[in-house]
Design an enzyme around this catalytic site. Structure first.
Site, mmCIF file in Angstrom:
data_model
loop_
_atom_site.group_PDB
_atom_site.id
_atom_site.type_symbol
_atom_site.label_atom_id
_atom_site.label_comp_id
_atom_site.label_asym_id
_atom_site.label_seq_id
_atom_site.Cartn_x
_atom_site.Cartn_y
_atom_site.Cartn_z
ATOM 1 N N ARG A 39 -37.754 -59.585 -12.071
ATOM 2 C CA ARG A 39 -37.321 -58.419 -11.340
ATOM 3 C C ARG A 39 -37.749 -58.847 -9.858
ATOM 4 O O ARG A 39 -39.061 -58.988 -9.726
ATOM 5 C CB ARG A 39 -38.157 -57.362 -11.855
ATOM 6 N N SER A 108 -32.835 -49.024 -19.469
ATOM 7 C CA SER A 108 -34.153 -48.102 -19.241
ATOM 8 C C SER A 108 -33.576 -46.415 -19.425
ATOM 9 O O SER A 108 -32.406 -46.017 -19.213
ATOM 10 C CB SER A 108 -34.349 -47.893 -17.755
ATOM 11 N N LYS A 137 -44.123 -48.718 -10.040
ATOM 12 C CA LYS A 137 -42.694 -48.509 -9.529
ATOM 13 C C LYS A 137 -42.763 -47.169 -8.442
ATOM 14 O O LYS A 137 -43.455 -46.468 -8.733
ATOM 15 C CB LYS A 137 -41.823 -48.263 -10.596
#
Length: 208
Positions: A39, A108, A137
């Site tokens: 990521r 997700s 996040k």
């Protein structure tokens, strides 16, 4: 391909404090990580591609699947095992046309409806969460908690991975909710001793 989702590491270099990225990923795998999601945010395509090739070397060495977050083009370029997509990314049907039937597509999901839709569209697995609040996040949804997690896993047939605020103190109760694995960032990469952090989580998972 039979995928082991039990200890799923999402990368984030901001937790490494200058430590070598490849070395840290390798230590995590040596400690028991079974799946890597690369990521990267706010870097150029060329830089992302270079990093992806480096991490692919490590995952191939240990025969651990590599998924790319969001970027289907990067996944194709390095022949990754698949991608992980968010709710605002490319729809599963379109991603499948590009990637083909043999690649993994994870989605997700924050609600039961999102989970059911992803399953019906052909997702290979779900990333359910956030389970708890997390600092990893910034654009976080409302945590679904353990009760919400149990509700979803009861009604979903494809593999489910829990993500969000997971660490060694809550791994046991999360695994007991019916998920196939846990997805972590800081619980491994934020620790001083990465291999040992992976081993600790792996031991808890295998005890269930």
């Amino acid at each position: 391909m039979l995928i082991d989702y039990s200890l799923y590491l999402v990368t984030d270099r901001s937790f490494l404090n200058g430590r070598g990225f490849k070395e840290c990923v390798e230590q995590a795998i040596e400690g028991g990580v079974t799946l890597i999601q690369l990521r990267e945010k706010n870097i150029s395509t060329r830089e992302f591609l270079a990093i992806a090739f480096q991490i692919k070397e490590i995952t191939s060495k240990y025969n651990v699947p590599l998924l790319i977050n969001d970027r289907i083009d990067i996944a194709l370029a390095v022949d990754a095992d698949g991608v992980h997509l968010g709710q605002s990314d490319m729809p599963i049907n379109s991603a499948r046309k590009i990637l083909g039937e043999n690649k993994i597509i994870g989605i997700s999901a924050n609600t039961l409806n999102e989970a059911l839709e992803a399953e019906s569209c052909g997702a290979n697995y779900l990333g359910l969460g956030p389970i708890f609040y997390t600092t990893s996040k910034k654009d976080i949804n409302t945590p679904i908690g353990l009760d919400g997690l149990k509700e979803i896993t009861k009604k979903i047939k494809i593999p489910c991975v829990a993500i969000g605020g997971i660490n060694s103190s809550n791994t046991k109760e999360i695994m007991e909710s019916g998920v196939n694995g846990i997805s972590v960032i800081s619980a491994i990469l934020g620790e001083e001793y990465i291999k040992q952090a992976s081993e600790k989580l792996n031991t808890i998972i295998k005890s269930i």
